[in-house]
Design an enzyme around this catalytic site. Structure first.
Site, PDB file in Angstrom:
ATOM      1  N   GLY A   1       0.815  -1.221   0.000  1.00  0.00           N
ATOM      2  CA  GLY A   1       0.000   0.000   0.000  1.00  0.00           C
ATOM      3  C   GLY A   1       0.840   1.257   0.000  1.00  0.00           C
ATOM      4  O   GLY A   1       1.976   1.267  -0.478  1.00  0.00           O
TER       5      GLY A   1
ATOM      6  N   ARG B   1      -3.064  -4.228  -7.619  1.00  0.00           N
ATOM      7  CA  ARG B   1      -2.075  -3.322  -7.024  1.00  0.00           C
ATOM      8  C   ARG B   1      -0.653  -3.733  -7.403  1.00  0.00           C
ATOM      9  O   ARG B   1       0.182  -2.903  -7.760  1.00  0.00           O
ATOM     10  CB  ARG B   1      -2.208  -3.344  -5.495  1.00  0.00           C
ATOM     11  CG  ARG B   1      -2.448  -1.978  -4.948  1.00  0.00           C
ATOM     12  CD  ARG B   1      -2.637  -1.940  -3.465  1.00  0.00           C
ATOM     13  NE  ARG B   1      -3.026  -0.569  -3.125  1.00  0.00           N
ATOM     14  CZ  ARG B   1      -3.277  -0.135  -1.912  1.00  0.00           C
ATOM     15  NH1 ARG B   1      -3.212  -0.957  -0.901  1.00  0.00           N
ATOM     16  NH2 ARG B   1      -3.598   1.112  -1.694  1.00  0.00           N
TER      17      ARG B   1
ATOM     18  N   THR C   1       0.749   0.705  11.869  1.00  0.00           N
ATOM     19  CA  THR C   1       0.464   1.385  13.136  1.00  0.00           C
ATOM     20  C   THR C   1      -0.515   0.520  13.925  1.00  0.00           C
ATOM     21  O   THR C   1      -1.602   0.212  13.429  1.00  0.00           O
ATOM     22  CB  THR C   1      -0.159   2.767  12.853  1.00  0.00           C
ATOM     23  OG1 THR C   1       0.757   3.490  12.020  1.00  0.00           O
ATOM     24  CG2 THR C   1      -0.409   3.528  14.131  1.00  0.00           C
TER      25      THR C   1
ATOM     26  N   GLU D   1       2.112  11.531   3.432  1.00  0.00           N
ATOM     27  CA  GLU D   1       1.829  11.429   1.999  1.00  0.00           C
ATOM     28  C   GLU D   1       2.078  12.778   1.330  1.00  0.00           C
ATOM     29  O   GLU D   1       1.870  13.831   1.927  1.00  0.00           O
ATOM     30  CB  GLU D   1       0.398  10.948   1.790  1.00  0.00           C
ATOM     31  CG  GLU D   1       0.268   9.490   2.208  1.00  0.00           C
ATOM     32  CD  GLU D   1      -1.137   8.930   2.015  1.00  0.00           C
ATOM     33  OE1 GLU D   1      -1.843   9.374   1.107  1.00  0.00           O
ATOM     34  OE2 GLU D   1      -1.505   8.044   2.803  1.00  0.00           O
TER      35      GLU D   1
ATOM     36  N   CYS E   1      -5.015   8.206   8.616  1.00  0.00           N
ATOM     37  CA  CYS E   1      -4.451   7.810   9.923  1.00  0.00           C
ATOM     38  C   CYS E   1      -4.819   8.662  11.123  1.00  0.00           C
ATOM     39  O   CYS E   1      -5.011   8.106  12.203  1.00  0.00           O
ATOM     40  CB  CYS E   1      -2.943   7.700   9.796  1.00  0.00           C
ATOM     41  SG  CYS E   1      -2.491   6.322   8.729  1.00  0.00           S
TER      42      CYS E   1
ATOM     43  N   PHE F   1      -7.033  14.638   0.289  1.00  0.00           N
ATOM     44  CA  PHE F   1      -7.016  15.103   1.694  1.00  0.00           C
ATOM     45  C   PHE F   1      -5.921  16.118   1.951  1.00  0.00           C
ATOM     46  O   PHE F   1      -5.923  16.816   2.961  1.00  0.00           O
ATOM     47  CB  PHE F   1      -6.950  13.928   2.670  1.00  0.00           C
ATOM     48  CG  PHE F   1      -5.575  13.349   2.905  1.00  0.00           C
ATOM     49  CD1 PHE F   1      -5.040  12.392   2.056  1.00  0.00           C
ATOM     50  CD2 PHE F   1      -4.823  13.742   4.004  1.00  0.00           C
ATOM     51  CE1 PHE F   1      -3.784  11.853   2.285  1.00  0.00           C
ATOM     52  CE2 PHE F   1      -3.563  13.192   4.248  1.00  0.00           C
ATOM     53  CZ  PHE F   1      -3.043  12.257   3.389  1.00  0.00           C
TER      54      PHE F   1
HETATM   55  P1  NAD Z   1      -3.110   0.272   2.476  1.00  0.00           P
HETATM   56  O1  NAD Z   1      -4.499  -0.097   2.754  1.00  0.00           O
HETATM   57  O2  NAD Z   1      -2.770   1.242   1.392  1.00  0.00           O
HETATM   58  O3  NAD Z   1      -2.274  -1.057   2.167  1.00  0.00           O
HETATM   59  C1  NAD Z   1      -2.361  -2.247   2.908  1.00  0.00           C
HETATM   60  C2  NAD Z   1      -2.168  -3.418   1.960  1.00  0.00           C
HETATM   61  O4  NAD Z   1      -1.987  -4.619   2.730  1.00  0.00           O
HETATM   62  C3  NAD Z   1      -3.347  -3.701   1.026  1.00  0.00           C
HETATM   63  O5  NAD Z   1      -2.914  -3.598  -0.332  1.00  0.00           O
HETATM   64  C4  NAD Z   1      -3.781  -5.148   1.376  1.00  0.00           C
HETATM   65  O6  NAD Z   1      -4.198  -5.883   0.255  1.00  0.00           O
HETATM   66  C5  NAD Z   1      -2.504  -5.701   1.957  1.00  0.00           C
HETATM   67  N1  NAD Z   1      -2.642  -6.877   2.819  1.00  0.00           N
HETATM   68  C6  NAD Z   1      -3.575  -7.127   3.786  1.00  0.00           C
HETATM   69  N2  NAD Z   1      -3.329  -8.321   4.362  1.00  0.00           N
HETATM   70  C7  NAD Z   1      -2.224  -8.840   3.764  1.00  0.00           C
HETATM   71  C8  NAD Z   1      -1.466 -10.043   3.937  1.00  0.00           C
HETATM   72  N3  NAD Z   1      -1.776 -10.942   4.868  1.00  0.00           N
HETATM   73  N4  NAD Z   1      -0.398 -10.245   3.141  1.00  0.00           N
HETATM   74  C9  NAD Z   1      -0.041  -9.334   2.204  1.00  0.00           C
HETATM   75  N5  NAD Z   1      -0.709  -8.164   2.008  1.00  0.00           N
HETATM   76  C10 NAD Z   1      -1.784  -7.925   2.777  1.00  0.00           C
HETATM   77  O7  NAD Z   1      -2.511   0.795   3.874  1.00  0.00           O
HETATM   78  P2  NAD Z   1      -1.321   1.845   4.103  1.00  0.00           P
HETATM   79  O8  NAD Z   1      -1.796   3.240   3.936  1.00  0.00           O
HETATM   80  O9  NAD Z   1      -0.111   1.382   3.362  1.00  0.00           O
HETATM   81  O10 NAD Z   1      -1.101   1.652   5.677  1.00  0.00           O
HETATM   82  C11 NAD Z   1      -0.520   0.468   6.193  1.00  0.00           C
HETATM   83  C12 NAD Z   1      -0.203   0.707   7.662  1.00  0.00           C
HETATM   84  O11 NAD Z   1       0.755   1.755   7.780  1.00  0.00           O
HETATM   85  C13 NAD Z   1      -1.394   1.137   8.515  1.00  0.00           C
HETATM   86  O12 NAD Z   1      -1.280   0.547   9.787  1.00  0.00           O
HETATM   87  C14 NAD Z   1      -1.228   2.636   8.623  1.00  0.00           C
HETATM   88  O13 NAD Z   1      -1.787   3.151   9.821  1.00  0.00           O
HETATM   89  C15 NAD Z   1       0.276   2.786   8.647  1.00  0.00           C
HETATM   90  N6  NAD Z   1       0.786   4.071   8.161  1.00  0.00           N
HETATM   91  C16 NAD Z   1       0.253   4.650   7.039  1.00  0.00           C
HETATM   92  C17 NAD Z   1       0.785   5.846   6.556  1.00  0.00           C
HETATM   93  C18 NAD Z   1       0.237   6.511   5.318  1.00  0.00           C
HETATM   94  O14 NAD Z   1       0.696   7.587   4.986  1.00  0.00           O
HETATM   95  N7  NAD Z   1      -0.711   5.929   4.606  1.00  0.00           N
HETATM   96  C19 NAD Z   1       1.882   6.428   7.195  1.00  0.00           C
HETATM   97  C20 NAD Z   1       2.409   5.806   8.333  1.00  0.00           C
HETATM   98  C21 NAD Z   1       1.857   4.615   8.795  1.00  0.00           C
HETATM   99  C1  UGA Z   2       0.444  11.984   8.924  1.00  0.00           C
HETATM  100  C2  UGA Z   2       1.713  12.303   9.706  1.00  0.00           C
HETATM  101  O1  UGA Z   2       2.158  13.626   9.361  1.00  0.00           O
HETATM  102  C3  UGA Z   2       2.809  11.300   9.407  1.00  0.00           C
HETATM  103  O2  UGA Z   2       3.950  11.559  10.221  1.00  0.00           O
HETATM  104  C4  UGA Z   2       2.286   9.891   9.691  1.00  0.00           C
HETATM  105  O3  UGA Z   2       3.275   8.937   9.354  1.00  0.00           O
HETATM  106  C5  UGA Z   2       1.026   9.646   8.877  1.00  0.00           C
HETATM  107  O4  UGA Z   2       0.037  10.656   9.206  1.00  0.00           O
HETATM  108  C6  UGA Z   2       0.396   8.327   9.167  1.00  0.00           C
HETATM  109  O5  UGA Z   2       0.601   7.761  10.214  1.00  0.00           O
HETATM  110  O6  UGA Z   2      -0.347   7.929   8.285  1.00  0.00           O
HETATM  111  P1  UGA Z   2      -0.403  12.366   6.443  1.00  0.00           P
HETATM  112  O7  UGA Z   2      -1.739  12.076   7.018  1.00  0.00           O
HETATM  113  O8  UGA Z   2       0.030  11.639   5.234  1.00  0.00           O
HETATM  114  O9  UGA Z   2       0.739  12.124   7.542  1.00  0.00           O
HETATM  115  O10 UGA Z   2      -0.310  13.924   6.089  1.00  0.00           O
HETATM  116  P2  UGA Z   2      -0.174  15.256   6.990  1.00  0.00           P
HETATM  117  O11 UGA Z   2       0.763  16.156   6.320  1.00  0.00           O
HETATM  118  O12 UGA Z   2       0.114  14.934   8.396  1.00  0.00           O
HETATM  119  O13 UGA Z   2      -1.627  15.889   6.855  1.00  0.00           O
HETATM  120  C7  UGA Z   2      -2.753  15.314   7.486  1.00  0.00           C
HETATM  121  C8  UGA Z   2      -3.940  16.234   7.363  1.00  0.00           C
HETATM  122  O14 UGA Z   2      -3.763  17.399   8.166  1.00  0.00           O
HETATM  123  C9  UGA Z   2      -4.187  16.747   5.944  1.00  0.00           C
HETATM  124  O15 UGA Z   2      -5.569  16.762   5.686  1.00  0.00           O
HETATM  125  C10 UGA Z   2      -3.630  18.158   5.981  1.00  0.00           C
HETATM  126  O16 UGA Z   2      -4.210  19.004   5.036  1.00  0.00           O
HETATM  127  C11 UGA Z   2      -3.970  18.570   7.389  1.00  0.00           C
HETATM  128  N1  UGA Z   2      -3.096  19.646   7.917  1.00  0.00           N
HETATM  129  C12 UGA Z   2      -1.773  19.436   8.071  1.00  0.00           C
HETATM  130  C13 UGA Z   2      -3.667  20.850   8.286  1.00  0.00           C
HETATM  131  O17 UGA Z   2      -4.887  21.052   8.161  1.00  0.00           O
HETATM  132  N2  UGA Z   2      -2.853  21.835   8.787  1.00  0.00           N
HETATM  133  C14 UGA Z   2      -1.514  21.649   8.953  1.00  0.00           C
HETATM  134  O18 UGA Z   2      -0.832  22.595   9.430  1.00  0.00           O
HETATM  135  C15 UGA Z   2      -0.961  20.421   8.581  1.00  0.00           C
END
Ligand code: NAD
Ligand code: UGA
Length: 462
Positions: A12, A40, A130, A164, A275, A337
């Site tokens: 992901g 994917r 997470t 992101e 998140c 977002f």
């Molecule tokens: P996502 O939904 O984009 O991707 C997860 C993927 O895992 C999916 O493609 C799914 O098919 C796959 N999956 C599920 N079970 C599986 C298995 N058993 N084997 C192989 N693949 C499997 O999720 P994401 O945004 O990448 O987030 C993943 C984790 O990272 C979450 O816990 C999230 O909180 C954390 N996280 C996300 C971000 C972010 O910016 N999106 C940043 C930091 C941490």
């Molecule tokens: C956030 C954290 O910043 C990352 O450190 C973390 O790894 C991630 O969540 C996660 O665990 O998924 P992300 O959600 O990708 O990252 O993006 P952010 O830049 O944090 O923005 C989150 C939201 O807050 C957005 O909607 C953004 O527009 C909003 N935002 C951010 C505000 O409204 N004001 C700000 O000053 C900053």
């Protein structure tokens, strides 16, 4: 033994980019990203990656086929790996005990069960998802109860802090890498093996090692503090609108205090993304589970304020448009977002558009990266019936098409291109009085006023 082969379960937003970076920086290590989602994986193997991130294409191209591989053969990838990242989704549970608050750990558990079933020899398992604090002990229990006699494991926590839209820069030069492990000889060796991977490009002093529980909890706390800052400044945005203060000026003034710092003080229509809300809910649930209702209530307010901010913005629009938007065309600029991502998960734009559609507005949405199918799906999932979407939703290919004959324009994502719009052209295209509601303070309110628009800017008012 240094790690020679890594696998990551989950391709992901986190699994794909983080593994691409490790592969690019560690040409001596084979990195395989495995996911059951064939579409994917095919996209990761194509020229059109499933995740839009500035700079990511080049990172993937530098390593793909050399030491970076994407596959649906999850078992094969586990079997070949010395170290396995678990980077699967951990959404908010939608059923049963803890519904709407607790993290749904079924993907983490099924990954652990598969690892136990397939593994032979010694493997390091790394929680990258997470998760609630103490999840490592659940993974350890599943591995111990389901694996063959010759398999041994060490479980580490290594949460991901990338945001992101800036993922590549965040991974190139992270503020810190956090690794939690057990204080046993095996645990320490596993921590060192993971440290050695990151040390390929990250200075050692930025690689922090802690115990397992501190590492797991720090991830939730980091997101909670970041979200709290946004709710804090958003609460002040309402006060600024009421008093004639300007929230950006207030943010600058307080941000110059080195104890407060300037980042994450941009007022908005609320935070979105997959998140912040999920992790706050998870923290609230944890506090309740550990019988700390006052702590839970404190963090719940951060979410409450965020929901209020989104609703407040819609109310501003409806009231300004003479108390009805029924049948009125509203141009929506931005649906993601935040800027520089095609991700719409929990985007505040969904909430705003849903509420405007419920008021029977006609929406003309433009976003440079989000496709029409995603917007339609998100609004349908938010409860808007298909007939209303058919009649009142139009997805536009450019901002001027969206603004044509619109009563109002609402900026919901801070895309850079909105800063250089041709305001005269927009004004001419729109019905008069032409209203602008800037939920991101991305447009210049002075220029808008000079061009004749009736302007509302978040944290500044009309
Ligand atoms: P996502 O939904 O984009 O991707 C997860 C993927 O895992 C999916 O493609 C799914 O098919 C796959 N999956 C599920 N079970 C599986 C298995 N058993 N084997 C192989 N693949 C499997 O999720 P994401 O945004 O990448 O987030 C993943 C984790 O990272 C979450 O816990 C999230 O909180 C954390 N996280 C996300 C971000 C972010 O910016 N999106 C940043 C930091 C941490
Ligand atoms: C956030 C954290 O910043 C990352 O450190 C973390 O790894 C991630 O969540 C996660 O665990 O998924 P992300 O959600 O990708 O990252 O993006 P952010 O830049 O944090 O923005 C989150 C939201 O807050 C957005 O909607 C953004 O527009 C909003 N935002 C951010 C505000 O409204 N004001 C700000 O000053 C900053």
């Amino acid at each position: 033994m240094p790690i020679q082969s890594i696998c990551c379960l989950g391709a992901g937003y986190v699994g794909g980019p983080t593994m691409a970076m490790i592969a690019a920086k560690c040409p001596d290590i084979q990195v395989t990203v495995a996911d059951m989602n064939g579409e994917r994986i095919a996209a990761w193997n194509s020229d059109c990656l499933p995740v839009y991130e500035p700079g990511l294409d080049a990172v993937v191209q530098s390593a793909r086929g050399r030491n970076l591989h994407f596959t649906t053969d999850i078992r094969g990838a586990i079997a070949a790996a010395d170290l396995i990242f678990v980077s699967v989704g951990t959404p908010t549970k939608s059923y049963g005990i803890g519904a709407g608050r607790a993290a749904d750990l079924r993907y983490v558990e099924s990954a652990a069960r598969l690892i136990a079933e397939v593994s032979k020899g010694h493997k390091i398992i790394v929680e990258k998802s997470t998760i609630p604090v103490k999840t490592a002990s659940a993974i350890q229990a599943i591995l111990a109860a389901n694996s063959s006699a010759e398999a041994t494991f060490e479980v580490l926590s290594n949460p991901e802090f990338l945001a992101e839209g800036t993922a590549v820069a965040d991974m190139e030069a992270p503020d810190r890498i956090l690794i939690g492990g057990e204080p046993t000889a095996g645990g320490k060796a596993a921590v060192e093996a993971l440290v050695a991977i990151y040390a390929h490009w990250i200075p050692r002093e930025r690689i922090l090692t802690t115990n397992l529980w501190s590492s797991e909890l720090s991830k939730l706390v980091a997101n909670a503090f970041l979200a709290q800052r946004i709710s804090s400044i958003n609460s002040i945005s309402a006060l600024c609108e009421a008093t004639g203060a300007d929230v950006d000026e207030v943010a600058r003034a307080i941000g110059m205090d080195s104890r407060i710092g300037p980042k994450f003080l941009k007022a908005s229509i609320g935070f979105g993304g997959s998140c912040f809300q999920k992790d706050l809910l998870n923290l609230v649930y944890l506090c309740e589970s550990f019988h700390l209702p006052d702590v839970a209530e404190y963090w719940r307010q951060v979410i409450h304020l965020n929901d209020w901010q989104k609703s407040r913005f819609v109310e501003k629009i409806v009231r300004a448009l003479f108390n009805t938007v029924n049948g009125k065309r509203v141009a929506i600029f931005g649906f993601a977002f935040k800027k520089d991502t095609n991700d719409t998960r929990e985007s505040p734009a969904i909430h705003v558009c849903r509420d405007l559609l419920r008021e029977h507005a006609r929406l003309a949405i433009y976003d440079p990266r989000v496709d029409a199918a995603t917007i339609r799906r998100d609004l349908a999932e938010a409860g808007i019936p298909a007939e209303l979407l058919d009649s009142n939703l139009e997805i536009c290919a450019d901002p001027y098409a969206a603004a044509a004959s619109a009563h109002a324009l609402a900026a919901l994502t801070e895309w850079d291109e909105f800063r250089s719009l041709d305001l005269s052209r927009l004004y001419d295209l729109m019905l008069k009085p032409a209203f602008v509601f800037d939920g991101r303070a991305v447009l210049s309110s002075e220029s808008l006023k000079a061009h004749g628009f009736n302007t509302f800017t978040i944290g500044q008012g009309f």
